[in-house]
Each structure stands twice: as structure tokens, then as C-alpha cells.
Design an enzyme around this catalytic site. Structure first.
Site, PDB file in Angstrom:
ATOM      1  N   CYS A 173      -0.563   5.551 -19.632  1.00  0.00           N
ATOM      2  CA  CYS A 173      -1.098   6.008 -21.044  1.00  0.00           C
ATOM      3  C   CYS A 173      -1.200   4.425 -21.945  1.00  0.00           C
ATOM      4  O   CYS A 173      -0.546   3.803 -21.680  1.00  0.00           O
ATOM      5  CB  CYS A 173      -0.299   6.794 -21.730  1.00  0.00           C
ATOM      6  SG  CYS A 173       1.145   6.347 -22.435  1.00  0.00           S
TER       7      CYS A 173
ATOM      8  N   GLU B 123       7.947  14.679 -15.655  1.00  0.00           N
ATOM      9  CA  GLU B 123       6.346  14.456 -15.324  1.00  0.00           C
ATOM     10  C   GLU B 123       5.950  14.702 -13.986  1.00  0.00           C
ATOM     11  O   GLU B 123       4.753  15.389 -13.695  1.00  0.00           O
ATOM     12  CB  GLU B 123       5.933  13.333 -16.024  1.00  0.00           C
ATOM     13  CG  GLU B 123       4.349  12.911 -16.214  1.00  0.00           C
ATOM     14  CD  GLU B 123       4.073  11.770 -16.653  1.00  0.00           C
ATOM     15  OE1 GLU B 123       2.989  11.462 -16.385  1.00  0.00           O
ATOM     16  OE2 GLU B 123       4.769  11.150 -17.410  1.00  0.00           O
TER      17      GLU B 123
ATOM     18  N   SER C  57      14.791   8.034 -20.157  1.00  0.00           N
ATOM     19  CA  SER C  57      13.366   7.798 -20.459  1.00  0.00           C
ATOM     20  C   SER C  57      12.543   6.692 -19.668  1.00  0.00           C
ATOM     21  O   SER C  57      13.042   5.358 -19.639  1.00  0.00           O
ATOM     22  CB  SER C  57      13.415   7.213 -21.955  1.00  0.00           C
ATOM     23  OG  SER C  57      12.070   6.547 -22.335  1.00  0.00           O
TER      24      SER C  57
END
Length: 319
Positions: A200, A131, A228
């Protein structure tokens, strides 16, 4: 001999978020539309179980566009990609579908808007994370500077301290990011922040649920993958909020039973890319050894839903 009692506190929300759900659906719908194989650049989401399941259906996972043939569709992962990637796909006249989470795309747009206004961007994120690479790749080299810690803020070299903006990776620790933002504001008083938090809703909600359950229990297990980011942050949040034994497990086989001897209360959550079937697998493993009572601790209700790209909207998946 009866099994010892154990109360399992199931944190909610947990597991799949809307962006992950959409990304997986995109791969399945692409397979339904174009048949196998469909190529996916990078793991569609960071979970081996999910990736293996899609691979079994005909998805081929690669790290670079150069690993894809021109005549098969390619999907970009939920983490987002640098602008150079779709540009190269177009140059090669490939069919491509962008599965970037809309909340990551929002950060991309934000960075571009600030850059167009003449501001240099500081990104709070983890070096090497897909990301972060994708967001920094929206703008030319040098236009986005990365900071990972409060210490980094003190050493970063900017073009003009009066013309800066910051964005963040969407899956960071809310608490850690507060400190970094404070350091940025202290060193660069004119810096412009996001209109709305970049971290988020799903990351925030899962961390808040862990904060609620962590002080109640002897141990916390986070179902998720080691690569993750949001799953690893949940482990840290548990450890920082009163749970001394806070661990990441991918599957039930990863549980360290010896470390859990004598526990009476256990919290379980799952990262945003971990399916509920893995949570149930972990609970079943405890049922085999304990007299389990399950209690759900819900701190938020999520009703977010993201549409798939237009090119796939005519595809109906079997239930």
C-alpha cells in the site's frame, strides 16, 4: 550543566494511514450508534495504546466470532477476514461492520478475479499474520499458496506453472518483495502480477522516508507495536540503509538510553497504526535529556481518505 545537543529528524509521512484512521473511526462510530459494548474481532489495528483507548470506551476485543454474543454488533479488524467469518455472522443473524482497509479489500478482489479466470494464486506474505489469513481465506484451501522468502519460491508446488497469479500482503518491505517477485517471474514466466502494486501507498511512503533519514543519523527509533508488520519492516529498512542502531519502541519507557549515549543525530518515525501522541511522548523524553532541534524530512504528502461503511455514515462524532 547543559544538556548535549541532539538533532531529531522526524520522518514524514509517519504514523496513521487512511485505513487505520477509518478503522478506529468505525469502532468509535459503532459505539456512538449502538452503545457499549461493541465487539471487535482481533485488535482493530496493531497498537496497544489505540486498543486500550477503545477498550476504555466500551469496545471488547476477541479473537474469534464464537467469543461474541449474537445480540451485540461485531467489527472485523482493518487486516481483513476470511470469507467464512462474515458468512458465520450472517448465519447467526449478527450485526457486523467490516473495517477491512479498502487496499486490503482490493487484494481480496484481485485474488478472486484471478481465481475465477482459472489461475492458482501465490501470496507473498507472512505466515500467521491476520492479513495473510484473511486474504488466503477468500478462496478454497489450496487455491492460494504462501511464500515468505525467495527460497520458498524454489520449493513451492503448483498445480500448473502456466496458470498462476500472485498477490502480496500490503505491509511488506518493498525491497524484499522485489526479490521475491523476481524469483517468481524467473521460475514461472507466465505468472500474472497485480495491475498496480499491492504494497500500500502508506507502507511504501513510510519506508521511503526512512531511507531518506537513515544515512544521516546515529540511531533510528520506530514508534510501533511488535506485532505490527509495517512497523517491523521500518526497523529493517533503517538497518539496511545505513543506520546501525534501528529499534522499535512502543512508548518512551522502552527507550534504551545507555545504547544511545553520545548520539548527535536521531531519526524518529512511526508505523501506520501508531498515533502521533506517542511520537510526541518520545520527543519529550529526549527534550528532558538533550538540547533538541527538530527537523522534519518530508518525502511525500498523503491526501488519501476512505469513507466509513454506509451503515455508520449518519453518525457524527464529537471533535
Amino acid at each position: 550543566m547543559t544538556n548535549p545537543p541532539l538533532t531529531i529528524y522526524l520522518a514524514a509521512p509517519r504514523g496513521f494511514c487512511a485505513g487505520v484512521d477509518r478503522a478506529i473511526k468505525i469502532v468509535e462510530m459503532a459505539l456512538a450508534k449502538w452503545g457499549a459494548p461493541v465487539y471487535v474481532r482481533h485488535e482493530i489495528v496493531h497498537n496497544k495504546f489505540v486498543v486500550d483507548g477503545l477498550r476504555a470506551k466500551g469496545a471488547i476485543f476477541v479473537e474469534e466470532l464464537s467469543d461474541c454474543p449474537n445480540d451485540r454488533p461485531v467489527i472485523f479488524s482493518a487486516h481483513g477476514v476470511a470469507k467464512s467469518v462474515p458468512a458465520e455472522a450472517e448465519r447467526r443473524e449478527m450485526i457486523y461492520v467490516d473495517a477491512t482497509c479498502p487496499l486490503v479489500s482490493k487484494v481480496h478482489i484481485e485474488a478472486e478475479r484471478h481465481s475465477a479466470a482459472g489461475l492458482q494464486i501465490i501470496m507473498i506474505g507472512h505466515a500467521g499474520h491476520p492479513e495473510t489469513i484473511g486474504t488466503m481465506g477468500q478462496l478454497p484451501d489450496g487455491e492460494v499458496l504462501l511464500v515468505e522468502t525467495e527460497a520458498d519460491v524454489g520449493t513451492i508446488q503448483v498445480r500448473d506453472p502456466a496458470r498462476l497469479a500472485f498477490v502480496t500482503q500490503t505491509t511488506l518491505s518493498v525491497d524484499d518483495t522485489i526479490g521475491i517477485v523476481a524469483a517468481l517471474n524467473a521460475r514461472f514466466p507466465a505468472i500474472v502480477g497485480p495491475h498496480k502494486e499491492d504494497i500500500c501507498y502508506a507502507t511504501t511512503n513510510r519506508q521511503e522516508a526512512v531511507k531518506e533519514v537513515a544515512p544521516r543519523v546515529d540511531a533510528l527509533l520506530v514508534v510501533g507495536a511488535p506485532n505490527s508488520s509495517n512497523s517491523r519492516r521500518l526497523v529493517e529498512v533503517g538497518a539496511n540503509n545505513g543506520c546501525d542502531y534501528s529499534q522499535l519502541v512502543q512508548r518512551s519507557e522502552d527507550i534504551d538510553w545507555r545504547a544511545l549515549e553520545g548520539i548527535r543525530g536521531l531519526a524518529i518515525t512511526a508505523g501506520a497504526s501508531a498515533p502521533e501522541v506517542l511520537v510526541n511522548e518520545v520527543i519529550d523524553a529526549f527534550r528532558a535529556r538533550y538540547d533538541v532541534t527538530v527537523e522534519t524530512v518530508e518525502t511525500a504528502i498523503e491526501r488519501v481518505n476512505f469513507k466509513v461503511p454506509r451503515v455508520l455514515r449518519d453518525i457524527q462524532l464529537e471533535a
